[in-house]
Design a protein around this motif. Structure first.
Motif, PDB file in Angstrom:
ATOM      1  N   UNK A  98     -42.688  10.914 -14.477  1.00 31.89           N
ATOM      2  CA  UNK A  98     -42.639   9.766 -13.552  1.00 31.89           C
ATOM      3  C   UNK A  98     -42.164   8.541 -13.788  1.00 31.89           C
ATOM      4  N   UNK A  99     -41.869   8.167 -14.687  1.00 29.62           N
ATOM      5  CA  UNK A  99     -41.025   7.471 -15.448  1.00 29.62           C
ATOM      6  C   UNK A  99     -39.587   7.915 -15.138  1.00 29.62           C
ATOM      7  N   UNK A 100     -39.575   9.064 -16.292  1.00 32.92           N
ATOM      8  CA  UNK A 100     -38.180   9.818 -15.752  1.00 32.92           C
ATOM      9  C   UNK A 100     -37.623   9.943 -14.459  1.00 32.92           C
ATOM     10  N   UNK A 101     -38.354   9.614 -13.569  1.00 28.39           N
ATOM     11  CA  UNK A 101     -38.138  10.158 -12.450  1.00 28.39           C
ATOM     12  C   UNK A 101     -37.280   8.428 -11.554  1.00 28.39           C
ATOM     13  N   UNK A 102     -38.102   7.668 -12.226  1.00 31.55           N
ATOM     14  CA  UNK A 102     -37.764   6.132 -11.261  1.00 31.55           C
ATOM     15  C   UNK A 102     -36.395   5.935 -12.110  1.00 31.55           C
ATOM     16  N   UNK A 103     -36.317   6.053 -13.694  1.00 31.51           N
ATOM     17  CA  UNK A 103     -35.037   6.264 -14.020  1.00 31.51           C
ATOM     18  C   UNK A 103     -33.654   7.116 -13.551  1.00 31.51           C
ATOM     19  N   UNK A 104     -34.201   7.655 -13.555  1.00 35.16           N
ATOM     20  CA  UNK A 104     -32.801   8.841 -13.165  1.00 35.16           C
ATOM     21  C   UNK A 104     -32.658   8.574 -10.797  1.00 35.16           C
ATOM     22  N   UNK A 105     -33.795   7.554 -10.410  1.00 31.78           N
ATOM     23  CA  UNK A 105     -33.107   7.534  -9.585  1.00 31.78           C
ATOM     24  C   UNK A 105     -32.534   6.046  -9.481  1.00 31.78           C
ATOM     25  N   UNK A 106     -31.643   5.644 -10.611  1.00 33.66           N
ATOM     26  CA  UNK A 106     -31.246   4.551 -10.356  1.00 33.66           C
ATOM     27  C   UNK A 106     -29.454   5.023 -10.754  1.00 33.66           C
ATOM     28  N   UNK A 107     -29.118   6.023 -11.050  1.00 35.66           N
ATOM     29  CA  UNK A 107     -28.505   6.770 -12.107  1.00 35.66           C
ATOM     30  C   UNK A 107     -27.655   7.064 -10.848  1.00 35.66           C
ATOM     31  N   UNK A 108     -26.392   7.274 -10.940  1.00 32.04           N
ATOM     32  CA  UNK A 108     -25.129   7.540  -9.568  1.00 32.04           C
ATOM     33  C   UNK A 108     -24.950   9.033 -10.489  1.00 32.04           C
TER      34      UNK A 108
ATOM     35  N   UNK B 270     -33.953  12.185 -21.423  1.00 31.50           N
ATOM     36  CA  UNK B 270     -34.877  11.113 -20.775  1.00 31.50           C
ATOM     37  C   UNK B 270     -36.223  10.856 -21.345  1.00 31.50           C
ATOM     38  N   UNK B 271     -36.480  12.058 -20.651  1.00 31.49           N
ATOM     39  CA  UNK B 271     -37.936  11.905 -20.993  1.00 31.49           C
ATOM     40  C   UNK B 271     -38.900  12.426 -22.398  1.00 31.49           C
ATOM     41  N   UNK B 272     -38.120  13.056 -23.312  1.00 27.06           N
ATOM     42  CA  UNK B 272     -38.311  13.628 -24.481  1.00 27.06           C
ATOM     43  C   UNK B 272     -38.144  11.655 -25.201  1.00 27.06           C
ATOM     44  N   UNK B 273     -37.041  11.080 -25.114  1.00 30.30           N
ATOM     45  CA  UNK B 273     -37.590   9.870 -25.736  1.00 30.30           C
ATOM     46  C   UNK B 273     -38.229   8.698 -25.161  1.00 30.30           C
TER      47      UNK B 273
ATOM     48  N   UNK C 161     -21.677  10.692 -11.883  1.00 24.81           N
ATOM     49  CA  UNK C 161     -21.054  10.137 -13.301  1.00 24.81           C
ATOM     50  C   UNK C 161     -22.695  11.051 -14.906  1.00 24.81           C
ATOM     51  N   UNK C 162     -23.094  11.776 -14.557  1.00 22.74           N
ATOM     52  CA  UNK C 162     -23.623  12.293 -15.263  1.00 22.74           C
ATOM     53  C   UNK C 162     -23.739  14.339 -14.468  1.00 22.74           C
ATOM     54  N   UNK C 163     -22.203  14.667 -16.067  1.00 18.68           N
ATOM     55  CA  UNK C 163     -22.453  15.990 -16.185  1.00 18.68           C
ATOM     56  C   UNK C 163     -23.093  17.225 -16.320  1.00 18.68           C
ATOM     57  N   UNK C 164     -24.248  16.942 -17.004  1.00 15.78           N
ATOM     58  CA  UNK C 164     -25.211  17.958 -17.094  1.00 15.78           C
ATOM     59  C   UNK C 164     -26.726  17.254 -16.956  1.00 15.78           C
ATOM     60  N   UNK C 165     -27.110  17.097 -15.533  1.00  9.02           N
ATOM     61  CA  UNK C 165     -28.139  16.812 -14.888  1.00  9.02           C
ATOM     62  C   UNK C 165     -29.450  17.317 -16.304  1.00  9.02           C
ATOM     63  N   UNK C 166     -30.140  18.452 -16.193  1.00  8.48           N
ATOM     64  CA  UNK C 166     -31.077  18.968 -17.120  1.00  8.48           C
ATOM     65  C   UNK C 166     -31.075  18.730 -19.184  1.00  8.48           C
ATOM     66  N   UNK C 167     -30.004  18.234 -19.236  1.00 15.65           N
ATOM     67  CA  UNK C 167     -29.681  17.711 -20.956  1.00 15.65           C
ATOM     68  C   UNK C 167     -30.135  15.731 -20.805  1.00 15.65           C
ATOM     69  N   UNK C 168     -29.338  16.010 -19.868  1.00 10.60           N
ATOM     70  CA  UNK C 168     -30.090  14.403 -19.328  1.00 10.60           C
ATOM     71  C   UNK C 168     -31.401  13.994 -19.319  1.00 10.60           C
TER      72      UNK C 168
END
Length: 296
Positions: free
Chosen positions: A30-40, A54-57, A43-50
């Motif tokens: 859920x926190x990863x989703x909140x961070x993703x929602x604030x990203x354009x 984020x989730x792992x960290x 600008x992200x070439x590989x969303x899965x890797x990104x």
């Protein structure tokens, strides 16, 4: 389907393996989703890797906090059981390498070692990506992976992987337990069978590991009485016991015993089998850890 929802199951799988907790994994996602929602997204070439990064960290940070919290946990701490039944689509990514025995061993690793092991062994990420996730140089990351792998190999218990055999023995275990058959239980156990119980101070459970076929059998039968079940149900706010049942369910990619009463799961037992005998039992009774499971 949004980009995040497309990868949600995968991210849950990453977080659960690192944390061993369904609730914590869902919070991290859920926190990863909140961070993703604030990203354009453009600008992200590989969303899965990104998203994995984020989730792992986030999971590593939460595990560091959880490690200190678990030091004051009442009795042994066990990972939360999770359904891996074929019809549970949102858990599909969890179907492999989530055996309870492995998760228990992963608890003995440091947060970084555990994350590196999970990302490499379960998800086969390249060391360059893992190094970026954990903020270490690639040679140091490889060293962490080697140390974690050796540690897991040394400590992971040996057990049969034949699911049909495990299910057959699990069903015999249920029959003997339901009938109060002490001799039947002893016959199923290896001489030095061990049982690890997790009640978290919220349900009756042994505070230490119980060893020996007769000791484990007598303990299991002592807690499997109407009076003791009634006490447990009262402790979680339910006054009566109705329709107590034993069933087999696929949890953590293996057959497990699910005990339910009055429409609620009250305990889960995972049996590790080797050479036709039960060698280890993991019993989770903490209601907070099994509330997400449905009675079978």
């Amino acid at each position: 389907m949004s980009t995040f929802d497309e990868h949600r199951s995968l991210l849950t799988g990453v977080a659960y393996r690192i944390l061993g907790s369904v609730a914590d994994a869902e919070d991290v996602v859920q926190e990863a989703w909140l961070r993703w929602s604030g990203v354009d997204e453009s600008t992200v070439d590989e969303p899965k890797a990104y998203l994995i990064r984020v989730t792992s960290r986030l999971a590593i940070d939460r595990l560091r906090w959880a490690k200190s919290r678990r030091e004051s946990y009442i009795g042994p701490w066990l990972p939360e059981p999770v359904s891996t039944a074929p019809d549970v689509a949102e858990r599909a990514e969890l179907a492999d390498s989530v055996e309870m025995a492995l998760l228990v061993v992963l608890e003995t690793l440091s947060p970084l070692e555990r994350a590196v092991f999970v990302l490499r062994e379960a998800f086969d990420l390249p060391f360059s990506e893992i190094a970026e996730i954990i903020g270490r140089a690639e040679p140091a990351t490889r060293q962490l992976a080697r140390r974690a792998r050796d540690h897991v190999h040394e400590r992971r218990p040996r057990f049969d992987v034949d699911r049909k055999e495990r299910r057959r023995i699990t069903e015999r275990f249920i029959s003997a337990s339901a009938d109060g058959d002490l001799d039947g239980l002893i016959e199923l156990f290896a001489d030095q069978v061990t049982m690890v119980s997790d009640g978290g101070g919220k349900a009756r459970a042994a505070l230490r590991v119980i060893t020996g076929s007769e000791n484990v059998s007598r303990y299991l039968l002592s807690i499997n009485t109407p009076a003791n079940i009634a006490k447990f149900m009262a402790s979680i706010g339910m006054a009566e016991v109705a329709g107590m049942s034993f069933a087999v369910a696929m949890l953590n990619n293996a057959p497990a015993v699910v005990i339910s009463a009055d429409g609620r799961v009250i305990s889960v037992l995972t049996l590790l089998v080797a050479d036709g005998k039960i060698e280890t039992i993991y019993l989770v009774a903490n209601p907070e850890k099994i509330a997400h499971l449905k009675p079978v």
